[in-house]
Design a protein around this motif. Sequence first.
Motif, short mmCIF file in Angstrom:
data_model
loop_
_atom_site.label_atom_id
_atom_site.label_comp_id
_atom_site.label_asym_id
_atom_site.label_seq_id
_atom_site.Cartn_x
_atom_site.Cartn_y
_atom_site.Cartn_z
N ALA A 250 0.85 -1.20 0.00
CA ALA A 250 0.00 0.00 0.00
C ALA A 250 0.88 1.24 0.00
O ALA A 250 2.01 1.22 0.48
CB ALA A 250 -0.90 0.00 1.23
N VAL A 251 0.35 2.32 -0.54
CA VAL A 251 1.01 3.62 -0.50
C VAL A 251 0.21 4.47 0.50
O VAL A 251 -0.81 5.08 0.12
CB VAL A 251 1.04 4.28 -1.90
CG1 VAL A 251 1.72 5.64 -1.84
CG2 VAL A 251 1.72 3.36 -2.91
N PRO A 252 0.64 4.49 1.77
CA PRO A 252 -0.15 5.16 2.80
C PRO A 252 -0.47 6.62 2.49
O PRO A 252 -1.59 7.08 2.77
CB PRO A 252 0.72 5.05 4.06
CG PRO A 252 1.64 3.91 3.80
CD PRO A 252 1.86 3.88 2.32
N GLU A 253 0.47 7.33 1.91
CA GLU A 253 0.24 8.75 1.62
C GLU A 253 -0.92 8.93 0.63
O GLU A 253 -1.72 9.86 0.76
CB GLU A 253 1.51 9.40 1.05
CG GLU A 253 2.74 9.27 1.93
CD GLU A 253 3.43 7.90 1.81
OE1 GLU A 253 4.13 7.53 2.77
OE2 GLU A 253 3.25 7.20 0.80
N ALA A 254 -1.01 8.05 -0.34
CA ALA A 254 -2.10 8.14 -1.32
C ALA A 254 -3.44 7.85 -0.66
O ALA A 254 -4.43 8.54 -0.91
CB ALA A 254 -1.86 7.17 -2.48
#
Length: 161
Positions: free
Chosen positions: A102-106
């Motif tokens: 996962a890309v937490p910032e996105a």
Amino acid sequence: MPEKPSTRTAAIARQGEVMREFMARAVLFQEAVARSGGLNGSDLQAVGLLLSEGPATPGELAARTGLTAGGAVTAMIDRLERAGFVTRTRDENDRRRVIVSAVPEAVMGRVGHVYGRVAERWNEYLDTLTDEQIDFANEFLVRAARLNQEETEALHGAARP
């Protein structure tokens, strides 16, 4: 004349009604959050599982979500990657394996404000409870989540040939 149910029996029956209402509202909320972020509910749940349980191979992600390995999970990963919610990388130890992260910032950039607003409101309520009440609520929800996970896994297993 029929016997009047005990207070405990009535409370247990009421708890079942409350739990059904809570679960329905939780599912509908997650669907609304997903739509607000340009996703469908299953895709948002998959990203949530990657955030909470860590990166996974496509097969592992399929097992976590109950999707069939192969086409369904690949299509989901493709959608999530195009939206910027996940990345695919090669496993450093086995270059044939793909790892989905996962890309937490996105995720936070797209739906974090909704969860932040709910957390703020929920924390206001929690401030009215005693430590013992919060401990009980935590144990109750942990057990409910575990039971749901076990029953979900059983249903997924029963659906497989």
